[in-house]
Every structure is written in C-alpha cells, then in structure tokens.
Design a protein around this motif. Sequence first.
Motif, PDB file in Angstrom:
ATOM      1  N   GLY A  59       0.841  -1.189   0.000  1.00 51.94           N
ATOM      2  CA  GLY A  59       0.000   0.000   0.000  1.00 51.94           C
ATOM      3  C   GLY A  59       0.873   1.234   0.000  1.00 51.94           C
ATOM      4  N   THR A  60       0.612   2.159   0.906  1.00 54.05           N
ATOM      5  CA  THR A  60       1.505   3.305   1.072  1.00 54.05           C
ATOM      6  C   THR A  60       2.911   2.814   1.370  1.00 54.05           C
ATOM      7  OG1 THR A  60      -0.289   4.705   1.879  1.00 54.05           O
ATOM      8  CG2 THR A  60       1.960   5.377   2.426  1.00 54.05           C
ATOM      9  N   GLY A  61       2.999   1.808   2.258  1.00 52.10           N
ATOM     10  CA  GLY A  61       4.259   1.137   2.549  1.00 52.10           C
ATOM     11  C   GLY A  61       4.165  -0.310   2.117  1.00 52.10           C
ATOM     12  N   SER A  62       5.135  -1.112   2.512  1.00 52.53           N
ATOM     13  CA  SER A  62       5.098  -2.540   2.211  1.00 52.53           C
ATOM     14  C   SER A  62       5.669  -3.317   3.385  1.00 52.53           C
ATOM     15  CB  SER A  62       5.885  -2.869   0.935  1.00 52.53           C
ATOM     16  OG  SER A  62       7.268  -2.575   1.114  1.00 52.53           O
TER      17      SER A  62
ATOM     18  N   SER B 238       5.310 -16.058  14.753  1.00 48.85           N
ATOM     19  CA  SER B 238       4.734 -14.944  14.007  1.00 48.85           C
ATOM     20  C   SER B 238       5.799 -13.864  13.873  1.00 48.85           C
ATOM     21  CB  SER B 238       3.512 -14.392  14.758  1.00 48.85           C
ATOM     22  OG  SER B 238       2.946 -13.307  14.082  1.00 48.85           O
ATOM     23  N   PHE B 239       6.085 -13.458  12.634  1.00 43.64           N
ATOM     24  CA  PHE B 239       7.134 -12.461  12.432  1.00 43.64           C
ATOM     25  C   PHE B 239       6.911 -11.709  11.131  1.00 43.64           C
ATOM     26  CE2 PHE B 239       8.504 -16.572  10.835  1.00 43.64           C
ATOM     27  CZ  PHE B 239       8.961 -16.293   9.555  1.00 43.64           C
ATOM     28  N   SER B 240       7.540 -10.545  11.045  1.00 42.83           N
ATOM     29  CA  SER B 240       7.428  -9.697   9.863  1.00 42.83           C
ATOM     30  C   SER B 240       8.734  -9.695   9.084  1.00 42.83           C
ATOM     31  CB  SER B 240       7.081  -8.259  10.272  1.00 42.83           C
ATOM     32  OG  SER B 240       5.810  -8.215  10.871  1.00 42.83           O
ATOM     33  N   ILE B 241       8.626  -9.357   7.806  1.00 43.84           N
ATOM     34  CA  ILE B 241       9.787  -9.180   6.934  1.00 43.84           C
ATOM     35  C   ILE B 241       9.650  -7.814   6.287  1.00 43.84           C
ATOM     36  CG2 ILE B 241      11.027 -10.018   4.903  1.00 43.84           C
ATOM     37  CD1 ILE B 241       9.875 -12.799   5.481  1.00 43.84           C
ATOM     38  N   GLY B 242      10.679  -6.970   6.429  1.00 48.30           N
ATOM     39  CA  GLY B 242      10.613  -5.618   5.884  1.00 48.30           C
ATOM     40  C   GLY B 242       9.701  -4.728   6.709  1.00 48.30           C
ATOM     41  N   GLY B 243       9.227  -3.659   6.068  1.00 45.94           N
ATOM     42  CA  GLY B 243       8.331  -2.747   6.761  1.00 45.94           C
ATOM     43  C   GLY B 243       9.009  -1.869   7.788  1.00 45.94           C
ATOM     44  N   TYR B 244      10.263  -1.506   7.558  1.00 40.95           N
ATOM     45  CA  TYR B 244      11.006  -0.720   8.544  1.00 40.95           C
ATOM     46  C   TYR B 244      10.717   0.770   8.452  1.00 40.95           C
ATOM     47  CZ  TYR B 244      13.455  -5.139   8.298  1.00 40.95           C
ATOM     48  OH  TYR B 244      13.737  -6.489   8.259  1.00 40.95           O
TER      49      TYR B 244
ATOM     50  N   SER C  90      12.976   1.622   3.800  1.00 35.10           N
ATOM     51  CA  SER C  90      12.353   0.338   3.504  1.00 35.10           C
ATOM     52  C   SER C  90      11.148   0.582   2.603  1.00 35.10           C
ATOM     53  CB  SER C  90      11.960  -0.340   4.826  1.00 35.10           C
ATOM     54  OG  SER C  90      11.445  -1.630   4.616  1.00 35.10           O
ATOM     55  N   ASP C  91      10.095  -0.207   2.769  1.00 35.56           N
ATOM     56  CA  ASP C  91       8.854  -0.061   1.987  1.00 35.56           C
ATOM     57  C   ASP C  91       9.075  -0.249   0.482  1.00 35.56           C
ATOM     58  OD1 ASP C  91       7.437   0.314   4.272  1.00 35.56           O
ATOM     59  OD2 ASP C  91       7.339   2.489   4.124  1.00 35.56           O
ATOM     60  N   GLU C  92       9.961  -1.183   0.134  1.00 36.40           N
ATOM     61  CA  GLU C  92      10.233  -1.451  -1.281  1.00 36.40           C
ATOM     62  C   GLU C  92       8.967  -1.945  -1.993  1.00 36.40           C
ATOM     63  OE1 GLU C  92      13.879  -2.485   1.220  1.00 36.40           O
ATOM     64  OE2 GLU C  92      11.711  -2.857   1.297  1.00 36.40           O
ATOM     65  N   GLY C  93       8.799  -1.497  -3.242  1.00 30.52           N
ATOM     66  CA  GLY C  93       7.651  -1.907  -4.034  1.00 30.52           C
ATOM     67  C   GLY C  93       6.350  -1.229  -3.674  1.00 30.52           C
ATOM     68  N   SER C  94       6.385  -0.296  -2.728  1.00 32.02           N
ATOM     69  CA  SER C  94       5.163   0.341  -2.231  1.00 32.02           C
ATOM     70  C   SER C  94       4.793   1.582  -3.034  1.00 32.02           C
ATOM     71  CB  SER C  94       5.365   0.749  -0.768  1.00 32.02           C
ATOM     72  OG  SER C  94       6.290   1.837  -0.689  1.00 32.02           O
ATOM     73  N   GLY C  95       3.625   2.142  -2.686  1.00 35.14           N
ATOM     74  CA  GLY C  95       3.203   3.383  -3.320  1.00 35.14           C
ATOM     75  C   GLY C  95       4.152   4.524  -3.045  1.00 35.14           C
ATOM     76  N   ALA C  96       4.634   4.607  -1.798  1.00 33.53           N
ATOM     77  CA  ALA C  96       5.578   5.672  -1.460  1.00 33.53           C
ATOM     78  C   ALA C  96       6.878   5.515  -2.239  1.00 33.53           C
ATOM     79  CB  ALA C  96       5.852   5.675   0.047  1.00 33.53           C
ATOM     80  N   ALA C  97       7.344   4.278  -2.389  1.00 31.62           N
ATOM     81  CA  ALA C  97       8.574   4.034  -3.136  1.00 31.62           C
ATOM     82  C   ALA C  97       8.404   4.393  -4.613  1.00 31.62           C
ATOM     83  CB  ALA C  97       8.994   2.569  -3.001  1.00 31.62           C
ATOM     84  N   LEU C  98       7.248   4.074  -5.185  1.00 33.36           N
ATOM     85  CA  LEU C  98       6.975   4.460  -6.574  1.00 33.36           C
ATOM     86  C   LEU C  98       7.000   5.977  -6.722  1.00 33.36           C
ATOM     87  CD1 LEU C  98       4.024   2.106  -7.642  1.00 33.36           C
ATOM     88  CD2 LEU C  98       6.436   1.882  -8.215  1.00 33.36           C
ATOM     89  N   GLY C  99       6.378   6.664  -5.767  1.00 32.60           N
ATOM     90  CA  GLY C  99       6.338   8.124  -5.826  1.00 32.60           C
ATOM     91  C   GLY C  99       7.709   8.750  -5.698  1.00 32.60           C
ATOM     92  N   LEU C 100       8.544   8.199  -4.820  1.00 36.43           N
ATOM     93  CA  LEU C 100       9.899   8.718  -4.644  1.00 36.43           C
ATOM     94  C   LEU C 100      10.709   8.541  -5.931  1.00 36.43           C
ATOM     95  CD1 LEU C 100      12.197   9.847  -2.917  1.00 36.43           C
ATOM     96  CD2 LEU C 100      12.616   7.522  -2.084  1.00 36.43           C
ATOM     97  N   SER C 101      10.604   7.369  -6.540  1.00 33.93           N
ATOM     98  CA  SER C 101      11.320   7.127  -7.800  1.00 33.93           C
ATOM     99  C   SER C 101      10.824   8.059  -8.896  1.00 33.93           C
ATOM    100  CB  SER C 101      11.145   5.671  -8.238  1.00 33.93           C
ATOM    101  OG  SER C 101      11.807   4.793  -7.355  1.00 33.93           O
TER     102      SER C 101
END
Length: 310
Positions: free
Chosen positions: A146-149, A159-165, A170-181
């Motif tokens: 979404g906004t992040g990833s 139970s654990f998470s990967i990424g999302g820092y 972080s937030d690779e592949g997310s909406g925010a990352a697309l906007g930054l690029s």
Amino acid sequence: MRSLARCCARNERRRHDCKEYRRAVVTYYLGIDAGGSHCRCRLVDSDRQVIGQGESGPANARIGVEALKATLMFACNQAIAQAGLSEGDVARIDAGFGIAGIGRPGIKEQLAQLDFPFRSVRYETDAFIANLGAHQGADGAILVIGTGSIAHVRVDGRSFSIGGYGFPISDEGSGAALGLSAMRHALRALDGRTKPTPLSAAVTGRFDHDTTLAVAWMDQATPRDYASFAPLVMDYADAGDSIARSIVEDAALHVERFIEAVFERGAPRCALAGGLSHRMRPWLRQKTVERLVEPLGDPLDGALLLAGSP
C-alpha cells in the motif's frame, strides 16, 4: 376480552424483557485497521453481523499516541453512532486494533496507558491482522503493498514480519517508493540528465515545472504524499512510458523477492493485500502469481478475530 388483553400485555412484557436481557448480555466486537493512509473500523454483534462502520485519516504510530488515539476514536465513534449503542453497550465492546508502526520501541507500552472506553483492547501491527484475516487464523503469509510494504508470516506457532522498517529506508515496491522514484526521475529529466517522458512532465507539472517548488514540497512530504503519485506511475507504465515502466519493473522485482522470502521462511501459502496489490500483480512473473492464493478475508476480519470475535 379482559383476559385476552391481560394475556397480550404479559406477552408483550416478556418480549420486551427478553429483548432487554439479550441486549444486556450481548458482546460487541470492534476491529480497527489503522494504516499510513487511512483508518477503517468495523463493529459487529455476537452473531458477527455488521452493525456499524467508520473511517478516518492516517493512523501510523509515527503521529504520536495521543494523536493516534484521537484518530482511532473518530472512526470508532462513527461506528458506535451508526449502531446506536449506549454507553453501557460500549463498555461491552472487545476491540482489536491493527496499527501501522507499533513495532517501534516503546509504542505498545505507551498505547497500554491510553484509556479507551471498551471492555478490552488488544494491539497488533496492521500486517498481523491482515495475515490473520487473509487465512482466517490459519498458518500463512501476507504481503501488504500500500503506502508502505511489509510481509507477515505465521507458521508453527511463530509470528514475524519481513521488511516494513519505514520509508524511505524500507517499503520497497510500495506506493511511497513508486512516488519517490517518480520524483527522482522527473527532476533529472527537468534538469537534462535524462530524457523527459509524459510521466516526468506530469509529475513536475504539479510544481509548475519549478525545481525549487518541488524541493520545498519534499521538505514537508509524508509517505502518503509520495504514494499519491503511485496511480500516476502505474497509469503511465500501462501506457508504455519508458520511465514509468522502469520504475514499476523495479518495484515488481522487490515484490517478487518478498514473496520468495516468505516461502523460504516456511510459509505454506501467501496472499497479497493492500491498495496497490491488484495493480502490481500483472507485473509479476506467471510462476510467482501461481504461488499466490486469494485472501479468505480482509484486515478488518483479522482485527475482529484479534478482538475475540467467534
């Protein structure tokens, strides 16, 4: 006739008393999905019938716990009002809150000090409830784009998470990352380092093609602000814009690596979720798509399960 009237009156009192008794013992369940772009709320009764819904703005823990509480309660109060619940009813609500960013040190402890009007409140990350809802409590993984990833995995009691820092590290592949690029490529095109494209012109057009205005915007921009460019990037990528395609193809590689990682960590299945997931899916390789499953429920279903809803 009098006997019949008395009988009808008794039956009416019994129906009223039964209704009041049921209302007195019923438990209500409230689920909150609080993310970086918006906060959604769903209120159900003991039969899991939806009786109220609400929505408010960004509810990432970064905004501070007091501001976060106000945002959460704004959405909750909408649902409570829609359901027509009394103060006594509200005291019988069990709530489950999935909140972006609460994995940061000290946040859960600060949240525990807040005074909510509900009987109980349980907190988890927004990724946790998304995973819980997607697999209805069973083992599995979810990748939220979404906004992040962030990816979340539940397997064999772990139970654990990967990424999302957090953005921008972080937030690779997310909406925010697309906007930054998109911003980076657009500014390079504006000063002649790369060839302009329709996407770069559309992005810089928001700032009257003035670099100083873009820099001033970046000084205050939030992840949500950057993510507002994501639909534009996807639209131009679908239309064949070279810069947009390169941005989306790079994002798709990050998404695929996320998916590979969750299976490597033992997840038996993986689903996609988040506002950008449907638009990103066509950019993934077929063999990756074939490994994915459809979610059985949404994050609010997971939040309700967290709250204790049967």
